[in-house]
Structure formats: C-alpha cells, structure tokens
Scaffold this motif. Structure first.
Motif, short mmCIF file in Angstrom:
data_model
loop_
_atom_site.label_atom_id
_atom_site.label_comp_id
_atom_site.label_asym_id
_atom_site.label_seq_id
_atom_site.Cartn_x
_atom_site.Cartn_y
_atom_site.Cartn_z
N ALA A 1 1.06 -1.15 -0.02
CA ALA A 1 -0.07 -0.13 -0.13
C ALA A 1 0.79 1.21 0.02
N ASP A 2 1.85 1.30 0.78
CA ASP A 2 2.97 2.39 0.90
C ASP A 2 3.69 2.45 -0.37
N ARG A 3 4.05 1.32 -1.11
CA ARG A 3 4.73 1.48 -2.22
C ARG A 3 3.92 1.90 -3.40
N ALA A 4 2.52 1.55 -3.40
CA ALA A 4 1.80 2.12 -4.48
C ALA A 4 1.53 3.53 -4.54
N GLY A 5 1.81 4.24 -3.34
CA GLY A 5 1.76 5.75 -3.26
C GLY A 5 3.03 6.33 -3.90
N LEU A 6 4.15 5.58 -4.11
CA LEU A 6 5.60 6.27 -4.33
C LEU A 6 5.64 6.33 -5.85
N SER A 7 6.43 7.22 -6.25
CA SER A 7 6.92 7.18 -7.71
C SER A 7 8.31 7.74 -7.80
N GLY A 8 8.71 7.55 -9.11
CA GLY A 8 10.41 8.29 -9.23
C GLY A 8 11.27 7.57 -8.26
N GLN A 9 11.93 8.84 -7.68
CA GLN A 9 13.20 8.49 -6.80
C GLN A 9 12.75 8.24 -5.52
N ALA A 10 11.35 8.66 -4.79
CA ALA A 10 10.82 7.87 -3.59
C ALA A 10 10.84 6.28 -3.94
N LEU A 11 10.31 5.81 -5.02
CA LEU A 11 10.13 4.32 -5.27
C LEU A 11 11.63 3.87 -5.09
N VAL A 12 12.42 4.22 -5.81
CA VAL A 12 13.94 3.71 -5.72
C VAL A 12 14.44 3.79 -4.43
N ASP A 13 14.37 4.90 -3.64
CA ASP A 13 14.76 4.86 -2.40
C ASP A 13 14.31 3.77 -1.60
N SER A 14 12.94 3.53 -1.53
CA SER A 14 12.07 2.49 -0.92
C SER A 14 12.57 0.95 -1.35
N GLN A 15 12.79 0.83 -2.39
CA GLN A 15 13.23 -0.42 -3.01
C GLN A 15 14.74 -0.67 -2.42
N GLU A 16 15.76 0.33 -2.37
CA GLU A 16 16.81 0.27 -1.78
C GLU A 16 17.05 0.11 -0.23
N ARG A 17 16.20 0.48 0.24
CA ARG A 17 16.08 0.74 1.81
C ARG A 17 15.55 -0.89 2.05
N ASP A 18 14.62 -1.61 1.30
CA ASP A 18 14.09 -2.71 1.46
C ASP A 18 15.39 -3.82 1.26
N LEU A 19 16.02 -3.68 0.13
CA LEU A 19 17.13 -4.38 -0.21
C LEU A 19 18.34 -4.34 0.93
N SER A 20 18.46 -3.44 1.47
CA SER A 20 19.49 -3.32 2.53
C SER A 20 18.96 -4.07 3.95
N LEU A 21 17.66 -4.01 4.07
CA LEU A 21 17.13 -5.04 5.20
C LEU A 21 17.37 -6.19 4.87
N VAL A 22 17.33 -6.83 3.68
CA VAL A 22 17.53 -8.28 3.11
C VAL A 22 18.91 -8.59 3.55
N LEU A 23 19.68 -7.49 2.73
CA LEU A 23 21.37 -7.85 2.50
C LEU A 23 22.05 -8.01 3.80
N GLY A 24 21.72 -7.23 4.93
CA GLY A 24 22.48 -7.38 6.13
C GLY A 24 22.45 -8.64 6.58
N PRO A 25 21.32 -9.38 6.80
CA PRO A 25 21.54 -10.61 7.59
C PRO A 25 22.16 -11.47 6.57
N TYR A 26 22.12 -11.51 5.36
CA TYR A 26 22.78 -12.38 4.17
C TYR A 26 24.27 -12.13 4.49
N LEU A 27 24.74 -11.07 4.50
CA LEU A 27 26.17 -10.72 4.91
C LEU A 27 26.58 -11.14 6.21
N GLY A 28 25.93 -10.93 7.14
CA GLY A 28 26.14 -11.60 8.53
C GLY A 28 26.15 -13.16 8.32
N ILE A 29 25.16 -13.82 7.88
CA ILE A 29 25.54 -15.49 7.46
C ILE A 29 26.56 -15.81 6.76
N ALA A 30 27.07 -14.95 5.88
CA ALA A 30 28.12 -15.15 5.03
C ALA A 30 29.51 -14.97 6.17
#
Length: 158
Positions: free
Chosen positions: A31-60
């Motif tokens: 729902a929050d992502r649907a209201g975003l466009s342009g750079q705000a959407l890209v920033d949201s996707q990068e933030r979500d990716l960093s949330l997932v990337l952190g635990p994987y780097l810890g496991i590695a």
C-alpha cells in the motif's frame, strides 16, 4: 552427511524466524509502495534491499569463519579402500551392486518417500506466505509465522 542433514531443519527454522521477526515487519508495504513514484520508489526499494542484505552478509561472515576453522583443523584420514578392491577385478561388478540396491524394498520405498517429502517441503515453503496473505488476508508477519509452523512440523516429522 547424516549429521550435517540433521542441522538443516534447525537452520531453516532459525532463518525463517529471523526473517519473519526482523525483516518482514520493516519492509515497505504494498500500500505504501503504491503511493510512491520516481526517486521515492527507488529509495524505498534500496532500503528494503538493505534490510535483506544485512542478514545475508552476517550469515556469509559466519560461514567464512567456519570455513577458516575447518581449513586449519587437522583431521585424521581413515584408510581409504580403493574402488577396484571393493568391486573386484570384474569391470561390471558395480552393476550388480546397483541392481541389488534397487531390489531392496526399504531402499526403494525410502527413495520414493524422500522424493515426496522434498516435494511437500518445496510446495509448502513456496506458497505458504502467499496463501496466508492473499487468500486468508493475514499481514506478512503473521504469514511468516505460518511458514515457521510448517517448518517446525517438518522438523518434528523428520
């Protein structure tokens, strides 16, 4: 191999529990992502990716430490029996071993049971969260706990 496989369900349970408790609640909702466009959407996707990337780097990092310990640990090698000594001098002796193995009912049923067990696990793990969210209407965190429950059932069943 058997000892290593006994830890597989434990690791799967811990991974899903951590993902459900630490990652899913912090991701940007649809729902929050649907209201975003342009750079705000890209920033949201990068933030979500960093949330997932952190635990994987810890496991590695933990895996690299384990590999280093294994590399520097000296282990005794048992005497190896050469294949030709086990099979005998006849080049087709291995064929007889495989044939006897297939005739063993416990082995044959075990292979079939393992096939269906893996199929059930893959199907469950692939669709539980989607089903809980889209059909039952649960939020992602609750859907993650349904997956956790299925993993615990597979662990107990094993």
């Amino acid at each position: 191999l058997n000892l290593a496989q006994s830890f597989n369900p434990v690791g799967a349970n811990i991974g899903v529990l951590l993902g459900t408790a630490l990652i899913l609640p912090r991701l940007t909702s649809d729902a929050d992502r649907a209201g975003l466009s342009g750079q705000a959407l890209v920033d949201s996707q990068e933030r979500d990716l960093s949330l997932v990337l952190g635990p994987y780097l810890g496991i590695a990092a933990v895996l690299v430490l384990i590999w280093i310990v294994i590399f520097f640990t000296k282990m005794e090698n048992p005497l190896e029996v050469h294949e030709h000594e086990v099979a005998g001098a006849h080049p087709h002796a291995q064929k007889g071993v495989f044939s006897r193995l297939l005739k063993n009912r416990h082995y044959s049923f075990g292979v079939v049971a393992q096939f269906f067990n893996i199929a059930a696990q893959v199907a469950t793990w692939s669709f539980t969260i989607l089903y809980a969210e889209e059909v039952l209407g649960y939020p992602p965190r609750t859907a993650g706990y349904f997956l956790q429950a299925s993993l615990i059932l597979f662990l107990i069943s094993r």
